[in-house]
Enzyme design. Structure first.
Site, short mmCIF file in Angstrom:
data_model
loop_
_atom_site.label_atom_id
_atom_site.label_comp_id
_atom_site.label_asym_id
_atom_site.label_seq_id
_atom_site.Cartn_x
_atom_site.Cartn_y
_atom_site.Cartn_z
CG ASP A 102 -7.18 8.92 57.68
OD1 ASP A 102 -6.09 9.36 58.12
OD2 ASP A 102 -7.33 8.61 56.48
C1 BGC Z 1 -4.06 9.26 55.49
C2 BGC Z 1 -3.66 8.06 56.32
C3 BGC Z 1 -2.41 8.39 57.11
C4 BGC Z 1 -2.67 9.60 57.96
C5 BGC Z 1 -1.50 10.02 58.81
C6 BGC Z 1 -4.11 10.54 56.29
O1 BGC Z 1 -4.20 11.64 55.45
O2 BGC Z 1 -5.30 9.03 54.86
O3 BGC Z 1 -3.47 6.95 55.49
O4 BGC Z 1 -2.00 7.28 57.86
O5 BGC Z 1 -3.00 10.68 57.11
O6 BGC Z 1 -0.51 10.60 58.04
#
Ligand code: BGC
Length: 679
Positions: A244
């Protein structure tokens, strides 16, 4: 190694040959990469891309959010279809719609030049306070699994990688970057992991995103047990793991490489050249570890066609009328009719003269300017949005007058609920309260005094408490965040052009303390550790087993017609582990309009040596019936549907003895029961 190729030579290298077997192409390309190039591939650049390697013609692999529409940038320069949120799609219980959604959103991803969609999010809805409840599908592992399989298959049918997230136990936003979800093995196996596992084994998911949190003390991105051992070795995952965004912050380089994390996003930190070099020289990981991670990333690059003739790949498209109609259909089928006393709904367009439309969500739109206005990373920018009021105005044009004063109206509709501000349905923080904001409760109470014919429509992405007003309100509808066509969908349901058929995929509790994770501070919000003390008793498993009446149970939703359940037949009385049994039941539409019913089958182990839930969903079918029409629904069950996970034996076990088969229209409305014996 490190050879310089002319353009012509590059085209003729084995890995560029589209007709060569996938694994041969992967190995050929891998063998040509230098150590420095491998390091380069380990981390991203500019938020959404991998680094290109010109020498070998490796282009950037691009990945975009998110679960409800593709968002290539955070300013809305490129618009895309805004689909209903995941909890709404789930409430349709319609696997074909999830497949179609996956396919459509992948077409938009392709059109925007990306190769992977950062979705679906399939964390279990453990608490209604999770700020991301709207992004997830359900509290039930069986339903979660089937919806996830359908979505991943839809996305990948277009040779776009799905990125299943957030692996695992990312069930709250409070302390999400640091907390450790403390979960026992049986609970992981029965509740939190089945959908993840199924996307690998039944849908061949090409990518997994690690969670921010720790699971049993170890961060998701360096969790050897979760990634290498389970996901890769046991489940047979052939894709790659991506962190993530910034989830590697508190991890260790060697630990991530050894655990099987291929790609660090959005930029190199733990996977910077210097950190990787240091860790490699210190012997923290081997070349085999690194190669295995790179091999997985390359494999997916080939699968999405990064090296292939682009004109031969599935064609992308964006904002098509078909996608917009699909968004509307999901919104319509996801709307849940919660209460309809006196059959106030559907409204008759020929009988209503004056309709009062009030409430803070009457003109609900995602908003345009701010990334957080969509609740975080699932924000997107649609080309247009039909708000509830827009939808009603369109439907009522020249027929019904829309006013604002309930005392002058035949019918009042209050659009209440939540929004995507922090502390509501939004990423980054959990919800502040289960109830509606007090101004809304006052608004509802005032309106009902002025007009008894009041309908409350909730626009929200998670359960809200209603105890302080629901008794006084004859009709209540849960409409979720229904995407860019929400207003049209709502007007169609309220005026009866569409018969509502959605059912809840998460229990609505009367009060927060009734909810499974809210027994103590250690189970929610927890501190450094969040103890999943409720174990397998998540959602209706908790409410049923502990005899707590929910406000609305899992699987619940009304229709404008009625259904009868008859003739439960089980084709065998006794079965053993190799058998399959067939359970059939006749469903009849006993009302006077066409409608869809979601028929649910639950299993109960009558006597067991371990604690088991009173009910576990093991089958569901959605059927459309005309008035008086009957259809026989058949469910097939096998030993998996009766087993529990035994952590001592490390395996799934079915105990001999009697099991109940329960068929109903919700987890609390069981119409028919039968029994079978396992021998
Ligand atoms: C989120 C993800 C997301 C990623 C990219 C993170 O803060 O938890 O679900 O895909 O950011 O934006």
């Amino acid at each position: 190694m490190n050879e310089i190729y002319s353009e012509e030579e590059l085209k003729n290298l084995p890995f560029m040959n589209e007709s060569l077997e996938l694994e041969k192409r992967v190995e050929d390309l891998l063998s040509r990469l230098t150590l420095a190039e491998k390091f380069k591939l380990c981390a991203g650049r500019m938020m959404w891309h991998t680094k290109p390697i010109k020498r070998l013609g490796i282009k950037s692999f691009t990945m975009y959010d998110g679960p409800h529409g593709v968002r290539p940038d955070t300013m809305g320069e490129k618009r895309s279809t805004y689909f209903p949120v995941a909890i709404c799609r789930a409430a349709t219980w319609d696997l074909m719609l999830s497949y179609e959604f996956g396919k459509a959103i992948a077409e938009e991803t392709r059109e925007l030049g990306a190769h992977m969609l950062l979705a679906p999010g399939i964390n279990i809805q453990r608490t209604p306070m999770n700020g991301r409840t709207f992004e997830y599908q359900t509290e039930d592992p069986y339903l979660n699994k089937h919806l996830a399989i359908a979505t991943v298959k839809g996305v990948q049918s277009q040779r776009i990688a799905a990125c299943v997230k957030h692996f695992a136990c990312n069930n709250q936003e409070t302390n999400r970057f640091t907390e450790s979800s403390e979960v026992d093995e049986r609970t992981l196996q029965e509740i939190y992991l089945p959908a993840f596992k199924a996307t690998v084994q039944k849908a061949d998911a090409w990518s997994f995103m690690t969670c921010y949190n720790k699971v049993n003390g170890i961060y998701g991105s360096e969790n050897y047990n979760l990634l290498r051992k389970r996901l890769m070795d046991e489940w047979g995952f052939r894709g790659f793991a991506v962190s993530d965004w910034n989830a590697t912050a508190y991890t260790n380089t060697g630990g991530c490489v050894r655990a099987g994390l291929s790609l660090e996003m959005p930029t190199a930190k733990k996977y910077s050249k210097s950190e990787l070099t240091k860790a490699f020289e210190n012997g923290e990981f081997t070349l085999e570890d690194l190669d295995e991670n790179i091999r997985r990333l390359l494999r997916v690059m080939f699968l999405v066609g990064l090296f292939d003739d682009q004109s031969k790949l599935p064609k992308g498209c964006r904002n098509t009328p078909e996608h917009q109609q699909l968004a509307r259909k999901i919104a319509e089928d996801g709307i849940v009719l919660l209460k309809n006393e006196g059959d106030l709904l559907p409204l008759d367009i020929n009988k209503v003269n004056k309709l009062a439309v009030i409430g803070p969500n009457a003109n609900f739109r995602l908003g345009e300017a701010d990334i957080w206005s969509g609740g975080g990373s699932s924000q997107n920018f649609p080309p247009y949005e039909i708000s509830p009021l827009d939808g009603l105005k369109h439907k009522c044009k020249n027929k019904v007058e829309i006013i604002e004063d309930p005392s002058l109206a035949d019918i009042t509709i209050i659009f209440a609920g939540l929004n995507h501000n922090n502390g509501m349905d939004a990423e980054g923080e959990d919800k502040k309260e289960l109830g509606l904001p007090s101004e809304q409760v006052n608004l509802i109470k005032n309106a009902i005094q002025k007009n008894a014919n009041t309908i409350v429509v909730l626009i929200s992405g998670s359960p809200v408490a209603m105890d302080d007003w629901i008794e006084q309100v004859p009709s209540v509808v849960e409409a979720w965040y229904g995407g860019m066509e929400a207003g049209t969908a709502l007007a169609n349901v309220l005026f009866g052009d569409v018969n509502p058929s959605g059912k809840l995929t998460m229990t609505f509790p009367k009060k927060l303390s009734d909810s499974p994770a809210h027994n103590s501070e250690r189970s929610y919000p927890g501190g450094d550790k969040v103890f999943y003390d409720e174990g397998i008793f998540v959602g209706y498993r908790h409410f049923d087993t502990n005899g707590i009446d929910p406000l609305f149970p899992f699987g619940y939703g009304l229709s404008y017609t009625t259904f009868a359940y008859n003739n439960l037949t089980i084709n065998k009385k006794k079965i053993n582990a190799d058998d399959t049994i067939k359970v059939s039941v006749d469903i009849t539409n006993t009302g006077d309009r066409v409608g869809k019913e979601i028929v649910q089958l639950y299993v109960n182990d009558i006597e067991s040596s371990v604690e088991r839930p009173q009910k576990e969903l093991k089958g569901f079918k959605k059927v459309e019936l005309k008035p008086d029409q009957t259809e026989t629904i058949v469910f097939e069950l096998n030993k998996d549907d009766f087993s529990y996970y035994n952590p001592v034996e490390n395996s799934w076990v079915v105990e001999k003895g009697w099991f109940k088969i329960l068929v109903g229209s919700s987890s609390r409305t069981i119409h028919l029961e039968g029994e079978i014996e396992f021998s």
